[in-house]
Design a protein around this motif. Sequence first.
Motif, PDB file in Angstrom:
ATOM      1  N   ASN A  26       0.835  -1.210   0.000  1.00  0.00           N
ATOM      2  CA  ASN A  26       0.000   0.000   0.000  1.00  0.00           C
ATOM      3  C   ASN A  26       0.866   1.255   0.000  1.00  0.00           C
ATOM      4  OD1 ASN A  26      -2.260  -1.635   0.108  1.00  0.00           O
ATOM      5  ND2 ASN A  26      -2.524  -1.429   2.318  1.00  0.00           N
ATOM      6  N   TYR A  28       4.024   1.556  -1.054  1.00  0.00           N
ATOM      7  CA  TYR A  28       4.712   1.660  -2.339  1.00  0.00           C
ATOM      8  C   TYR A  28       3.766   2.160  -3.427  1.00  0.00           C
ATOM      9  CZ  TYR A  28       9.572   0.079  -2.222  1.00  0.00           C
ATOM     10  OH  TYR A  28      10.926   0.028  -2.061  1.00  0.00           O
ATOM     11  N   THR A  29       2.530   1.648  -3.427  1.00  0.00           N
ATOM     12  CA  THR A  29       1.552   2.069  -4.432  1.00  0.00           C
ATOM     13  C   THR A  29       1.290   3.570  -4.336  1.00  0.00           C
ATOM     14  OG1 THR A  29       0.486  -0.110  -4.349  1.00  0.00           O
ATOM     15  CG2 THR A  29      -0.782   1.691  -5.296  1.00  0.00           C
ATOM     16  N   THR A  30       1.179   4.062  -3.097  1.00  0.00           N
ATOM     17  CA  THR A  30       0.951   5.496  -2.882  1.00  0.00           C
ATOM     18  C   THR A  30       2.142   6.314  -3.357  1.00  0.00           C
ATOM     19  OG1 THR A  30      -0.459   5.056  -0.971  1.00  0.00           O
ATOM     20  CG2 THR A  30       0.454   7.261  -1.148  1.00  0.00           C
ATOM     21  N   MET A  32       4.378   5.509  -5.561  1.00  0.00           N
ATOM     22  CA  MET A  32       4.481   5.432  -7.021  1.00  0.00           C
ATOM     23  C   MET A  32       3.483   6.374  -7.689  1.00  0.00           C
ATOM     24  SD  MET A  32       4.966   1.326  -7.645  1.00  0.00           S
ATOM     25  CE  MET A  32       6.462   0.466  -7.129  1.00  0.00           C
ATOM     26  N   SER A  33       2.262   6.386  -7.156  1.00  0.00           N
ATOM     27  CA  SER A  33       1.230   7.245  -7.742  1.00  0.00           C
ATOM     28  C   SER A  33       1.552   8.722  -7.558  1.00  0.00           C
ATOM     29  CB  SER A  33      -0.132   6.933  -7.112  1.00  0.00           C
ATOM     30  OG  SER A  33      -0.141   7.246  -5.724  1.00  0.00           O
ATOM     31  N   GLU A  34       2.302   9.043  -6.504  1.00  0.00           N
ATOM     32  CA  GLU A  34       2.689  10.432  -6.244  1.00  0.00           C
ATOM     33  C   GLU A  34       3.980  10.811  -6.956  1.00  0.00           C
ATOM     34  OE1 GLU A  34       2.899  10.611  -2.010  1.00  0.00           O
ATOM     35  OE2 GLU A  34       0.720  10.739  -1.730  1.00  0.00           O
ATOM     36  N   GLY A  35       4.569   9.855  -7.687  1.00  0.00           N
ATOM     37  CA  GLY A  35       5.784  10.136  -8.450  1.00  0.00           C
ATOM     38  C   GLY A  35       7.037  10.254  -7.610  1.00  0.00           C
ATOM     39  N   LYS A  36       7.036   9.622  -6.432  1.00  0.00           N
ATOM     40  CA  LYS A  36       8.208   9.701  -5.555  1.00  0.00           C
ATOM     41  C   LYS A  36       9.206   8.583  -5.818  1.00  0.00           C
ATOM     42  CE  LYS A  36       5.737  12.096  -1.844  1.00  0.00           C
ATOM     43  NZ  LYS A  36       5.267  12.053  -0.438  1.00  0.00           N
ATOM     44  N   THR A  38      10.053   5.030  -8.609  1.00  0.00           N
ATOM     45  CA  THR A  38       9.755   4.479  -9.931  1.00  0.00           C
ATOM     46  C   THR A  38       8.857   3.241  -9.822  1.00  0.00           C
ATOM     47  OG1 THR A  38      11.728   3.069  -9.879  1.00  0.00           O
ATOM     48  CG2 THR A  38      11.976   5.288 -10.782  1.00  0.00           C
ATOM     49  N   ASP A  39       8.223   2.892 -10.919  1.00  0.00           N
ATOM     50  CA  ASP A  39       7.316   1.745 -10.936  1.00  0.00           C
ATOM     51  C   ASP A  39       8.048   0.410 -10.815  1.00  0.00           C
ATOM     52  OD1 ASP A  39       5.184   3.446 -11.167  1.00  0.00           O
ATOM     53  OD2 ASP A  39       5.060   3.295 -13.365  1.00  0.00           O
ATOM     54  N   ASP A 112       8.937   8.549   2.789  1.00  0.00           N
ATOM     55  CA  ASP A 112       8.853   9.750   1.956  1.00  0.00           C
ATOM     56  C   ASP A 112       9.953  10.744   2.314  1.00  0.00           C
ATOM     57  OD1 ASP A 112       5.756   9.540   0.771  1.00  0.00           O
ATOM     58  OD2 ASP A 112       6.040   8.609   2.725  1.00  0.00           O
TER      59      ASP A 112
END
Length: 314
Positions: A26, A28-30, A32-36, A38-39, A112
């Motif tokens: 969860n 990591y998904t957050t 990644m979605s925030e661009g912090k 890489t995928d 973060d």
Amino acid sequence: MTKLYLAIPCYNEEEVLRDSAQKLLNKYTTMMSEGKITDDSKIVFIDDGSKDKTWSIIEQLHSENKIFQGIKLSRNRGHQNALLCGLITLKDKADAVISIDADLQDDINTFDEMVAKYEEGCDVVYGVRSKRATDTFFKRFTAEGFYKILNKMGAKVIFNHADFRLMSRRALEAFSEYKETNIFLRGMVPLIGYKSDIVTYERFERLAGESKYPLKKMLALAWEGITSMSIQPIRMITWLGAIVFAISIIMIIYSIISFCAGFARPGWSSILCSIWAIGGLQILAIGIIGEYIGKIYLETKRRPRFIVETFLED
């Protein structure tokens, strides 16, 4: 963006592993979605020869989602060697690696801030506990005392920091040059000397399972840290010898006076001085010196610090 890997040593963690994996996914998904990050960032579990279902759970997690990877050691090598294995194995795969224990008592929400400090130019970011409210008085007193003693002995450790930290690829490359067998990571990492910073957090209670650091292991780790990072115990023998020698002179004078005054039985004085003063000092000195000789013996063998049996990658 930062390609971030997690190195998570595990030993008999079947009770918490799936819950921890979901929380990390969860997070990591957050990020990644925030661009912090890489995928292609990964979460890597290192199984330190567990006797329960830890490795089978890691295999299941990997088959369900390739974001999870696993490293299986050939046998139990201890927390420090398992973590070292993760760091060395992953150093060429990520921009930065965060090490954290599988029970997630360390706060994953600090990821973060760690990544932000890395992107600002820090090669090492230490996770430091802001307080020890969840610890017993005994654990808090002994832990804080240990950090202070270790620093007094010349090993520059970060106060209230364990093994929750971010290390850049550059820091990991430098760290890989340290080849010693007797390792104490929280004392070795500061030796790298690159730019570093800290993030503070509050540690949580363990949700399930038992602590992998009971009192016996904590004491063993403390002794390992002192003897691996400092030669002060050997130097203390010299000072102790001087003090005992001075006391022995006083006792000799006292015993001679007692003998001349008729207060002592024949032979009492010599037994008192030789057994209690010299004998005790010799045993102590031999024990401490023997500990260092033992470490030298282990270092000269140059045995591998860990052996990877299986590495579950993409």
